[in-house]
Design a protein around this motif. Structure first.
Motif, PDB file in Angstrom:
ATOM      1  N   GLY A 119      -9.302 -15.187   7.369  1.00 25.19           N
ATOM      2  CA  GLY A 119     -10.928 -15.240   7.549  1.00 25.19           C
ATOM      3  C   GLY A 119     -11.031 -16.389   7.285  1.00 25.19           C
ATOM      4  N   ALA A 120     -10.592 -17.716   6.645  1.00 25.16           N
ATOM      5  CA  ALA A 120     -10.494 -18.224   6.286  1.00 25.16           C
ATOM      6  C   ALA A 120     -10.610 -19.834   6.484  1.00 25.16           C
TER       7      ALA A 120
ATOM      8  N   ARG B  29      -8.650 -22.020  -3.148  1.00 26.84           N
ATOM      9  CA  ARG B  29      -8.721 -21.466  -1.606  1.00 26.84           C
ATOM     10  C   ARG B  29      -8.301 -22.783  -1.525  1.00 26.84           C
TER      11      ARG B  29
ATOM     12  N   GLN C 232     -13.793  -8.759   4.016  1.00 26.93           N
ATOM     13  CA  GLN C 232     -12.774  -9.936   4.467  1.00 26.93           C
ATOM     14  C   GLN C 232     -12.208 -11.087   3.582  1.00 26.93           C
ATOM     15  N   LYS C 233     -13.435 -11.899   3.201  1.00 36.15           N
ATOM     16  CA  LYS C 233     -12.172 -12.362   2.254  1.00 36.15           C
ATOM     17  C   LYS C 233     -11.944 -13.443   0.851  1.00 36.15           C
ATOM     18  N   ARG C 234     -12.066 -11.576   0.871  1.00 31.40           N
ATOM     19  CA  ARG C 234     -11.103 -11.028  -0.295  1.00 31.40           C
ATOM     20  C   ARG C 234      -9.481 -10.370   0.339  1.00 31.40           C
TER      21      ARG C 234
ATOM     22  N   LEU D 197     -16.092 -12.801   9.935  1.00 29.32           N
ATOM     23  CA  LEU D 197     -15.733 -14.288   9.808  1.00 29.32           C
ATOM     24  C   LEU D 197     -15.349 -15.394  11.465  1.00 29.32           C
TER      25      LEU D 197
ATOM     26  N   ALA E 154      -5.917 -18.439   3.499  1.00 25.74           N
ATOM     27  CA  ALA E 154      -7.029 -18.560   2.702  1.00 25.74           C
ATOM     28  C   ALA E 154      -6.226 -19.422   1.202  1.00 25.74           C
TER      29      ALA E 154
END
Length: 426
Positions: free
Chosen positions: A42-43, A113, A196-198, A415, A425
């Motif tokens: 997601g990143a 990150r 989602q970032k996790r 995202l 990430a």
């Protein structure tokens, strides 16, 4: 074909390894297999930031600048155990080192990150514990900046979500095995980006990917633009312990797993010809006659994956509303494709019409010999694509991550997804 429903119970604090329900073509039962995971999604990719529990040390003799601002702020109370460490350098710059210690001196491992936005502990922080973060960075002017913060985490919350990860540590799967995360109750839409970032996924060799949410936030799939490369290692971490949600609940725990992708084994079924073609390593190795679902109970067209295998079982559809679809039958070499009850399986009673006519209740009928041959070669996660039937596969009726184009799939991400997929990430 029976109604489509999902009734698997979610369990919060425990890792379950229950078998999937297997009650036949047209059944509507499901039991989940829950395990754990470890790394990104997601990143968008950004320049690599060198930092970690023992990240780069500032150059000796470098000029010292104003203190940087660390988050959480000094004196912060009741922070979630999912807290990440970030810092703002006056005038801009890059963090070079983060050191996080718990009361008593235990050092916390972690990684920065890729985009430099924060430092993520490699495991959840402890509830009700005091931590001190010391952050060092270099400003755009070359000066060294340092700052520290002491904060306390919250007590363990009473209201938590249940979560699951459909991936077993150390197992080998087919090239279409998606990473499947499940939540009960579902994740509210406003919280999905933060969650989602996790949810971290890393692949070796590297293959960009994306998450796709469905089922009102009760499930999310992760996949690459194409099937996984044979031999890929997938490492997953759903780092959700303590993450706060807008519905007053918190994530229950982190789940981690590392699994392998095996050889390529792809099945394709064409209703027009009533035949299955099997490709091993991209080479056509066998063509099998099949019988699909009759018009009143059609098979689903779309790309499905093998979710479960039973050498022998019993299909019991006595709860179907249509008396003509109610039966109890012993089945050999059953391979589940949907939650709604579609399987590949041995059907000696239909061998006389296989390759010519559809007579099943939605399943892919093959001969006893061909069912055994397939069963001995398939893995959980092997794909099967059915075309030309009267019914389209319903999203979420099984692991349907591959039953849509990549451009459609990325629309389900909470995202932004760069062209070609997101990089890890870290």
């Amino acid at each position: 074909m029976g109604r489509f429903a999902r009734t698997g119970a979610m369990v919060g604090a425990l890792v379950l390894t229950a078998s999937l329900a297997l009650t036949g073509c047209g059944d509507d039962q499901k039991k989940a297999e829950f395990v754990g995971g470890n790394q990104p999604a997601g990143a968008s990719a950004a320049p690599e930031t060198t930092a970690g529990p023992t990240g780069s040390t500032p150059t000796a003799g470098a000029a010292a600048g104003p203190a940087l601002q660390v988050s959480p702020a000094d004196g912060a109370q009741k922070r979630p155990v999912s807290t990440e460490i970030s810092a703002k350098i006056p005038g801009g710059g890059k963090v070079s080192e983060v050191v996080l210690t718990a009361a008593g001196g235990d050092k916390v491992e972690g990684l920065m990150r890729r985009d430099g936005s924060s430092w993520v502990p490699s495991s959840p922080l402890k509830y009700g514990t005091r931590y001190t973060a010391t952050v060092t960075g270099t400003g755009t002017d070359g000066q060294t900046h340092q700052g520290s913060s002491t904060f306390t985490t919250m007590a363990k919350p009473k209201s938590m979500i249940g979560s699951g990860l459909y991936l077993f540590d150390g197992k080998t799967y087919g090239v279409a095995m998606p990473v499947v995360a499940e939540f009960s109750p579902g994740i509210p839409e406003k919280d999905r980006a933060a969650v989602q970032k996790r949810m971290f996924v890393r692949t070796d060799p590297p293959q960009p990917g994306a998450w796709h949410w469905l089922y009102n936030g009760t499930q999310a799939y992760y996949r690459a633009p194409e099937y996984w490369q044979p031999g890929t290692t997938i490492t997953v971490r759903l780092a959700l312990a303590g993450i706060p949600l807008s519905n007053g609940r918190y994530g229950n725990l982190d789940r981690t797993a590392t699994a392998k992708i095996g050889r390529s084994f792809v099945m394709k079924v064409d209703n027009a010809t009533k035949k299955m073609t099997v490709f091993e390593g991209g080479v056509l190795t066998r063509t099998l006659p099949v019988s699909l679902g009759k018009k009143s109970t059609p098979s689903s067209s779309g790309t499905m994956v093998v979710m479960e295998k039973k050498e022998s079982t019993v299909f019991d559809t006595r709860d179907e509303p249509d008396p003509d679809n109610q039966y109890v039958t012993k089945i050999d070499f059953a391979q589940r494709l949907t939650w709604g009850g579609e399987y590949i399986h041995s059907a000696p009673w239909s061998e006389g019409v296989q390759g010519r006519r559809n007579v099943s209740h939605g399943c892919v009928n093959v001969s006893a010999a061909n069912a055994k041959w397939l069963f001995e070669r398939t893995l959980i996660g092997d794909p099967i694509t059915v075309t030309g039937t009267e019914r389209k596969l319903v999203p979420g009726n099984g692991w349907t991550a591959w039953s849509m184009s990549w451009s459609e799939f990325v629309k389900g991400s909470a995202l932004p997804v760069p062209d070609g997929g997101a990089e890890p990430a870290f």
